[in-house]
Design a protein around this motif. Structure first.
Motif, PDB file in Angstrom:
ATOM      1  N   GLY A 154       0.802  -1.217   0.000  1.00 14.01           N
ATOM      2  CA  GLY A 154       0.000   0.000   0.000  1.00 14.01           C
ATOM      3  C   GLY A 154       0.830   1.258   0.000  1.00 14.01           C
ATOM      4  O   GLY A 154       0.300   2.357  -0.216  1.00 14.01           O
ATOM      5  N   ALA A 155       2.137   1.121   0.228  1.00  8.87           N
ATOM      6  CA  ALA A 155       3.023   2.283   0.220  1.00  8.87           C
ATOM      7  C   ALA A 155       3.231   2.780  -1.209  1.00  8.87           C
ATOM      8  O   ALA A 155       2.989   2.055  -2.183  1.00  8.87           O
ATOM      9  CB  ALA A 155       4.360   1.936   0.862  1.00  8.87           C
ATOM     10  N   ALA A 156       3.711   4.014  -1.316  1.00  9.94           N
ATOM     11  CA  ALA A 156       3.919   4.619  -2.628  1.00  9.94           C
ATOM     12  C   ALA A 156       5.262   5.328  -2.686  1.00  9.94           C
ATOM     13  O   ALA A 156       5.673   5.989  -1.735  1.00  9.94           O
ATOM     14  CB  ALA A 156       2.800   5.608  -2.945  1.00  9.94           C
ATOM     15  N   ILE A 157       5.929   5.178  -3.813  1.00  9.82           N
ATOM     16  CA  ILE A 157       7.139   5.932  -4.131  1.00  9.82           C
ATOM     17  C   ILE A 157       6.832   6.771  -5.360  1.00  9.82           C
ATOM     18  O   ILE A 157       6.306   6.253  -6.362  1.00  9.82           O
ATOM     19  CB  ILE A 157       8.325   4.987  -4.422  1.00  9.82           C
ATOM     20  CG1 ILE A 157       8.664   4.145  -3.193  1.00  9.82           C
ATOM     21  CG2 ILE A 157       9.549   5.782  -4.889  1.00  9.82           C
ATOM     22  CD1 ILE A 157       9.670   3.032  -3.469  1.00  9.82           C
ATOM     23  N   ILE A 158       7.143   8.066  -5.289  1.00  5.52           N
ATOM     24  CA  ILE A 158       6.865   8.971  -6.402  1.00  5.52           C
ATOM     25  C   ILE A 158       8.136   9.737  -6.729  1.00  5.52           C
ATOM     26  O   ILE A 158       8.697  10.430  -5.874  1.00  5.52           O
ATOM     27  CB  ILE A 158       5.738   9.963  -6.056  1.00  5.52           C
ATOM     28  CG1 ILE A 158       4.514   9.211  -5.531  1.00  5.52           C
ATOM     29  CG2 ILE A 158       5.363  10.785  -7.286  1.00  5.52           C
ATOM     30  CD1 ILE A 158       3.644  10.029  -4.623  1.00  5.52           C
ATOM     31  N   ASN A 159       8.593   9.604  -7.958  1.00  6.87           N
ATOM     32  CA  ASN A 159       9.819  10.259  -8.409  1.00  6.87           C
ATOM     33  C   ASN A 159       9.502  11.451  -9.300  1.00  6.87           C
ATOM     34  O   ASN A 159       8.546  11.400 -10.083  1.00  6.87           O
ATOM     35  CB  ASN A 159      10.689   9.259  -9.183  1.00  6.87           C
ATOM     36  CG  ASN A 159      11.082   8.061  -8.343  1.00  6.87           C
ATOM     37  OD1 ASN A 159      11.339   8.180  -7.150  1.00  6.87           O
ATOM     38  ND2 ASN A 159      11.119   6.889  -8.964  1.00  6.87           N
ATOM     39  N   CYS A 160      10.315  12.481  -9.202  1.00  7.10           N
ATOM     40  CA  CYS A 160      10.114  13.670 -10.035  1.00  7.10           C
ATOM     41  C   CYS A 160      11.059  13.615 -11.226  1.00  7.10           C
ATOM     42  O   CYS A 160      12.272  13.763 -11.086  1.00  7.10           O
ATOM     43  CB  CYS A 160      10.348  14.937  -9.223  1.00  7.10           C
ATOM     44  SG  CYS A 160       9.812  16.441 -10.094  1.00  7.10           S
ATOM     45  N   THR A 161      10.499  13.373 -12.405  1.00 11.79           N
ATOM     46  CA  THR A 161      11.270  13.438 -13.638  1.00 11.79           C
ATOM     47  C   THR A 161      10.994  14.797 -14.284  1.00 11.79           C
ATOM     48  O   THR A 161      10.821  15.784 -13.566  1.00 11.79           O
ATOM     49  CB  THR A 161      10.966  12.223 -14.545  1.00 11.79           C
ATOM     50  OG1 THR A 161      11.735  12.324 -15.739  1.00 11.79           O
ATOM     51  CG2 THR A 161       9.504  12.060 -14.849  1.00 11.79           C
ATOM     52  N   SER A 162      10.930  14.921 -15.585  1.00 14.26           N
ATOM     53  CA  SER A 162      10.768  16.240 -16.207  1.00 14.26           C
ATOM     54  C   SER A 162      10.323  16.097 -17.648  1.00 14.26           C
ATOM     55  O   SER A 162      10.609  15.088 -18.316  1.00 14.26           O
ATOM     56  CB  SER A 162      12.098  17.004 -16.164  1.00 14.26           C
ATOM     57  OG  SER A 162      12.042  18.185 -16.949  1.00 14.26           O
ATOM     58  N   ALA A 181      17.089   8.892 -16.907  1.00 19.44           N
ATOM     59  CA  ALA A 181      17.422   7.796 -15.997  1.00 19.44           C
ATOM     60  C   ALA A 181      16.332   7.612 -14.951  1.00 19.44           C
ATOM     61  O   ALA A 181      15.998   6.470 -14.588  1.00 19.44           O
ATOM     62  CB  ALA A 181      18.766   8.083 -15.324  1.00 19.44           C
ATOM     63  N   ILE A 182      15.768   8.704 -14.466  1.00 18.25           N
ATOM     64  CA  ILE A 182      14.723   8.626 -13.449  1.00 18.25           C
ATOM     65  C   ILE A 182      13.483   7.915 -13.998  1.00 18.25           C
ATOM     66  O   ILE A 182      12.864   7.091 -13.318  1.00 18.25           O
ATOM     67  CB  ILE A 182      14.360  10.029 -12.925  1.00 18.25           C
ATOM     68  CG1 ILE A 182      15.513  10.582 -12.090  1.00 18.25           C
ATOM     69  CG2 ILE A 182      13.067  10.002 -12.106  1.00 18.25           C
ATOM     70  CD1 ILE A 182      15.404  12.074 -11.818  1.00 18.25           C
ATOM     71  N   THR A 183      13.110   8.229 -15.224  1.00 19.30           N
ATOM     72  CA  THR A 183      11.944   7.574 -15.815  1.00 19.30           C
ATOM     73  C   THR A 183      12.180   6.082 -15.971  1.00 19.30           C
ATOM     74  O   THR A 183      11.310   5.257 -15.644  1.00 19.30           O
ATOM     75  CB  THR A 183      11.592   8.211 -17.170  1.00 19.30           C
ATOM     76  OG1 THR A 183      11.342   9.610 -16.974  1.00 19.30           O
ATOM     77  CG2 THR A 183      10.360   7.571 -17.782  1.00 19.30           C
ATOM     78  N   ALA A 184      13.354   5.703 -16.462  1.00 20.59           N
ATOM     79  CA  ALA A 184      13.686   4.281 -16.593  1.00 20.59           C
ATOM     80  C   ALA A 184      13.734   3.611 -15.221  1.00 20.59           C
ATOM     81  O   ALA A 184      13.278   2.461 -15.066  1.00 20.59           O
ATOM     82  CB  ALA A 184      15.015   4.118 -17.317  1.00 20.59           C
TER      83      ALA A 184
END
Length: 271
Positions: A154-162, A181-184
């Motif tokens: 149920g946890a979430a990780i959210i990365n900021c790409t561009s 790289a972040i998107t991959a």
């Protein structure tokens, strides 16, 4: 993030637009780069929705404590932690302090970033190249590695790409490379963690009025027209991006992992 929010000619709009509805009630979130810009708007919105928030920042103590006060005004608890996410030991210390203070961890927002425009690839020093990658992508690896033992189903990780990952940027070569790289990383990590019930998604903002852009070495003349090349003919505000992070952090997006949201003023990009 680079530069103090208070030093901008016009203060970015971080204020949550709508009343809260408890979508993160009782949750604990870490927001890296949480002192200003998009990070501040995310921290404010998460607090309004019921989360306690750890604000990880590198330089701007004044901005970080201002964000902590915003969280407190929403009736939630904040914890400010200063250091470099490019340092794995610091990232482990962040998670340990958050779990010790709040009793757990539910949402990790990897938002910290830096950029340094350059006209010519030969102007990018080895130090700058390594520093940008260390902050923008190595830091995400370090934070996830540190957090993983404390994240449950149920946890979430959210990365900021561009948006630069999708359309490129002639003067942000190293920055754009990290965003690719972040998107991959997001797509691969989502597959790695899906069996654990941990969702991993990303947000790819377009031109947003934050300290990162006007204070990251951009041409002052171009700052004056920043964002006007989008279909909406303006830069976005941090509080127009934060709802994407909220959606990916809460159960509203329970059937989404490995995806990227695009608050970018109408730019149509592939993928």
């Amino acid at each position: 993030m680079q530069g103090q929010e208070a030093a901008l000619q016009r203060e970015p709009k971080w204020q949550p637009i709508y009343p809260g509805s408890g979508r993160l009630a009782g949750k604990v979130a870490i927001v890296t780069g949480g002192d200003s810009g998009i990070g501040r708007a995310v921290a404010a919105l998460f607090a309004r929705e019921g989360a306690d928030v750890a604000i990880v920042f590198r330089h701007d103590r004044e901005d970080a404590h201002a964000t902590a006060e915003i969280v407190a005004q929403e009736g939630r608890h904040a914890l400010c932690l200063q250091g470099d996410v490019g340092d794995a030991a610091f990232c482990r210390a962040v998670v340990d302090k958050v779990v010790d203070r709040f009793g757990g961890l539910d949402v990790l927002v990897n938002n910290a970033g830096e950029q340094h425009p350059a006209e010519d690839i030969r102007d990018i020093s080895q130090e700058q190249l390594e520093g940008t990658f260390r902050t923008n992508i190595f830091g995400m690896f370090h934070m996830v590695q540190a957090a993983l033992d404390h994240l449950e189903a149920g946890a979430a990780i959210i990365n900021c790409t561009s948006v630069t990952m999708y359309k490129g940027s002639p003067k942000l070569l190293d920055y754009s490379a990290t965003k690719g790289a972040i998107t991959a990383f997001t797509r691969s990590l989502s597959q790695n963690l899906v069996s654990k019930g941990i969702r991993v998604n990303a947000v790819a903002p377009g031109p947003i009025w934050t300290p990162l852009n006007p204070m990251g070495g951009a041409d002052p003349e171009k700052v004056k027209t920043f964002g006007e090349d989008t279909p909406m003919e303006r830069a976005g505000e941090p509080n127009e991006v934060a709802p994407s992070f909220l959606f990916l952090a809460c159960a509203d997006s329970s059937y989404m992992t490995g995806q990227v949201l695009h608050p970018n003023g109408g730019l149509v990009v592939n993928g």
